[in-house]
Design a protein around this motif. Structure first.
Motif, PDB file in Angstrom:
ATOM      1  N   TRP A  59      -0.522   9.912   7.947  1.00 14.13           N
ATOM      2  CA  TRP A  59      -1.749   9.168   7.650  1.00 14.13           C
ATOM      3  C   TRP A  59      -1.450   8.013   6.698  1.00 14.13           C
ATOM      4  CZ3 TRP A  59      -4.791   8.185   3.275  1.00 14.13           C
ATOM      5  CH2 TRP A  59      -6.072   7.690   3.535  1.00 14.13           C
ATOM      6  N   PHE A  60      -0.633   8.273   5.684  1.00 10.15           N
ATOM      7  CA  PHE A  60      -0.254   7.227   4.739  1.00 10.15           C
ATOM      8  C   PHE A  60       0.516   6.125   5.458  1.00 10.15           C
ATOM      9  CE2 PHE A  60       2.673   5.635   1.332  1.00 10.15           C
ATOM     10  CZ  PHE A  60       1.700   5.038   0.552  1.00 10.15           C
ATOM     11  N   GLY A  61       1.380   6.510   6.397  1.00  9.00           N
ATOM     12  CA  GLY A  61       2.122   5.523   7.165  1.00  9.00           C
ATOM     13  C   GLY A  61       1.219   4.639   7.998  1.00  9.00           C
ATOM     14  N   LEU A  62       0.209   5.239   8.612  1.00 11.25           N
ATOM     15  CA  LEU A  62      -0.742   4.454   9.417  1.00 11.25           C
ATOM     16  C   LEU A  62      -1.534   3.481   8.551  1.00 11.25           C
ATOM     17  CD1 LEU A  62      -2.068   7.260  11.808  1.00 11.25           C
ATOM     18  CD2 LEU A  62      -0.484   5.396  12.377  1.00 11.25           C
ATOM     19  N   ILE A  63      -1.873   3.899   7.329  1.00 10.70           N
ATOM     20  CA  ILE A  63      -2.578   3.008   6.401  1.00 10.70           C
ATOM     21  C   ILE A  63      -1.702   1.814   6.038  1.00 10.70           C
ATOM     22  CG2 ILE A  63      -3.554   2.804   4.064  1.00 10.70           C
ATOM     23  CD1 ILE A  63      -5.332   4.302   6.007  1.00 10.70           C
ATOM     24  N   LEU A  64      -0.423   2.074   5.768  1.00  4.36           N
ATOM     25  CA  LEU A  64       0.499   0.992   5.435  1.00  4.36           C
ATOM     26  C   LEU A  64       0.649   0.019   6.613  1.00  4.36           C
ATOM     27  CD1 LEU A  64       3.394   2.784   3.495  1.00  4.36           C
ATOM     28  CD2 LEU A  64       1.475   1.489   2.568  1.00  4.36           C
TER      29      LEU A  64
ATOM     30  N   SER B 210      16.693  -4.222  10.464  1.00  2.23           N
ATOM     31  CA  SER B 210      16.715  -5.101   9.303  1.00  2.23           C
ATOM     32  C   SER B 210      16.081  -4.399   8.113  1.00  2.23           C
ATOM     33  CB  SER B 210      15.957  -6.405   9.597  1.00  2.23           C
ATOM     34  OG  SER B 210      14.567  -6.164   9.714  1.00  2.23           O
ATOM     35  N   VAL B 211      16.246  -5.000   6.930  1.00  2.00           N
ATOM     36  CA  VAL B 211      15.655  -4.438   5.713  1.00  2.00           C
ATOM     37  C   VAL B 211      14.136  -4.428   5.814  1.00  2.00           C
ATOM     38  CG1 VAL B 211      15.411  -4.743   3.217  1.00  2.00           C
ATOM     39  CG2 VAL B 211      17.623  -5.151   4.310  1.00  2.00           C
ATOM     40  N   LYS B 212      13.571  -5.455   6.427  1.00  2.00           N
ATOM     41  CA  LYS B 212      12.112  -5.524   6.573  1.00  2.00           C
ATOM     42  C   LYS B 212      11.573  -4.338   7.367  1.00  2.00           C
ATOM     43  CE  LYS B 212      10.121 -10.063   6.019  1.00  2.00           C
ATOM     44  NZ  LYS B 212       9.275 -11.077   6.675  1.00  2.00           N
ATOM     45  N   HIS B 213      12.323  -3.920   8.367  1.00  2.00           N
ATOM     46  CA  HIS B 213      11.889  -2.771   9.173  1.00  2.00           C
ATOM     47  C   HIS B 213      11.900  -1.477   8.361  1.00  2.00           C
ATOM     48  CE1 HIS B 213      12.857  -5.503  12.573  1.00  2.00           C
ATOM     49  NE2 HIS B 213      11.937  -4.812  13.204  1.00  2.00           N
ATOM     50  N   MET B 214      12.717  -1.438   7.297  1.00  2.00           N
ATOM     51  CA  MET B 214      12.862  -0.216   6.509  1.00  2.00           C
ATOM     52  C   MET B 214      11.755  -0.028   5.481  1.00  2.00           C
ATOM     53  SD  MET B 214      16.939  -0.010   5.679  1.00  2.00           S
ATOM     54  CE  MET B 214      16.626   1.423   4.635  1.00  2.00           C
ATOM     55  N   VAL B 215      11.150  -1.126   5.031  1.00  2.00           N
ATOM     56  CA  VAL B 215      10.260  -1.070   3.869  1.00  2.00           C
ATOM     57  C   VAL B 215       9.138  -0.053   4.032  1.00  2.00           C
ATOM     58  CG1 VAL B 215       8.618  -2.375   2.450  1.00  2.00           C
ATOM     59  CG2 VAL B 215      10.779  -3.427   3.148  1.00  2.00           C
ATOM     60  N   LEU B 216       8.351  -0.181   5.077  1.00  2.00           N
ATOM     61  CA  LEU B 216       7.190   0.704   5.243  1.00  2.00           C
ATOM     62  C   LEU B 216       7.580   2.165   5.491  1.00  2.00           C
ATOM     63  CD1 LEU B 216       4.685  -1.551   7.259  1.00  2.00           C
ATOM     64  CD2 LEU B 216       4.922  -1.242   4.789  1.00  2.00           C
TER      65      LEU B 216
END
Length: 305
Positions: free
Chosen positions: A145-150, A168-174
């Motif tokens: 649920w937290f992931g979907l909110i992000l 990439s690093v951007k893909h890792m952030v969330l």
């Protein structure tokens, strides 16, 4: 010490054996996989022929015995969908899962330990109460649920980060933030508890009365002596993060073992599911084993338990 190690090795084998046994029978409840690989109007004769080819027409106990015989030698069969070696497919995805889990663990420690130390030092203040309240909420929020909110806020609305994929690093952030949420909450509360225990000791009071600067008191005496239980939790939490990555990877379509297992469950690709469970169980059990050995080395009294 040797007897203690042998005892723990036996426990590791039992844990892995039980994990594979339970999952073997549970995934059979999802139905016959042959129905997913044949047309809906396939004649009964073709279905039975295909089931015989895959070995699913044999009694369940025979299938189980054959599976365990192969698993002992590291043979989990071939993927029902791609025909590739199941264990090889899982191992190829492990680096991505480790990357996610270790990054989440590092982020958790960077955030949680300073917060836990400050919360303990400022006990019963507004900061402490707010910190404890936030950690309770963090442990209660489901990761998916937290992931979907992000995704909704930072990917769909603000378009700051991609919502899925890897590379990439951007893909890792969330996904890293999502996976780290529960660990941060655990580490803050655990660090606070360990620090409060140490801060209540007589030698800390004596050191403080001697005029030792607060920063030295906290870092050199209190935190240093709180690290042993924290290190134990770090080792155990890595295994928890690897297990929790299954859901997080599915939410963000991260190309790791979790995503592979989710797809394999949907496709009833039993060999891959069992190979994935085997690897995760091995890693978790080995981490616990190493932690037990280190503890026994530090504290010989543990060896008699």
């Amino acid at each position: 010490m040797l007897d203690f190690i042998v005892k723990r090795v036996v426990q590791v084998v039992i844990v892995v054996f039980l994990a594979l046994t339970v999952v073997f029978f549970l995934i059979r409840l999802s139905g016959d996989p042959t129905t997913l690989f044949l047309p809906p109007d396939a004649p009964k004769e073709q279905i039975e022929e295909y089931r015989e080819l895959l070995g699913f027409n044999r009694p369940l106990y025979v299938q189980y015995a054959e599976f365990m015989k192969g698993a002992v030698h590291g043979d989990f069969g071939e993927s029902l969908r791609s025909g590739e070696d199941a264990l090889g497919l899982v191992m190829a995805r492990m680096p991505a899962t480790f990357q996610l889990a270790i990054s989440a663990l590092a982020l958790s420690l960077i955030i949680a330990i300073p917060l836990g130390v400050l919360s303990a030092y400022k006990r019963n203040t507004l900061f402490d109460k707010a910190s404890v309240g936030i950690t309770v909420i963090g442990q209660a929020i489901p990761n998916f649920w937290f992931g979907l909110i992000l995704i909704f806020i930072f990917a769909a609305q603000l378009k700051l980060f991609p919502s899925s994929g890897g590379g990439s690093v951007k893909h890792m952030v969330l996904p890293v933030i999502t996976l780290a949420l529960y660990s941060v909450s655990r580490f803050v509360r655990f660090t606070r508890s360990a620090m409060l225990d140490v801060l209540s000791k007589d030698y800390i009071r004596t050191t403080k009365a001697a005029g030792t600067p607060t920063s030295t008191l906290i870092m050199k005496y209190a935190l240093k002596n709180s690290l042993i239980p924290i290190i134990t939790l770090i080792a155990l939490d890595l295994g928890v993060l690897l297990g929790g990555a299954v859901i997080t990877e599915a939410v963000f379509s991260w190309p790791g073992v979790g995503r592979l297992l989710q797809q394999s469950l949907m496709n009833r690709d039993f060999p891959i599911v069992l190979a994935g469970v085997f690897i995760i169980a091995i890693i978790y059990a080995v981490i616990n084993f190493i932690t037990d050995i280190l503890y026994a080395y530090v504290n010989p009294q543990i060896r008699v338990k």
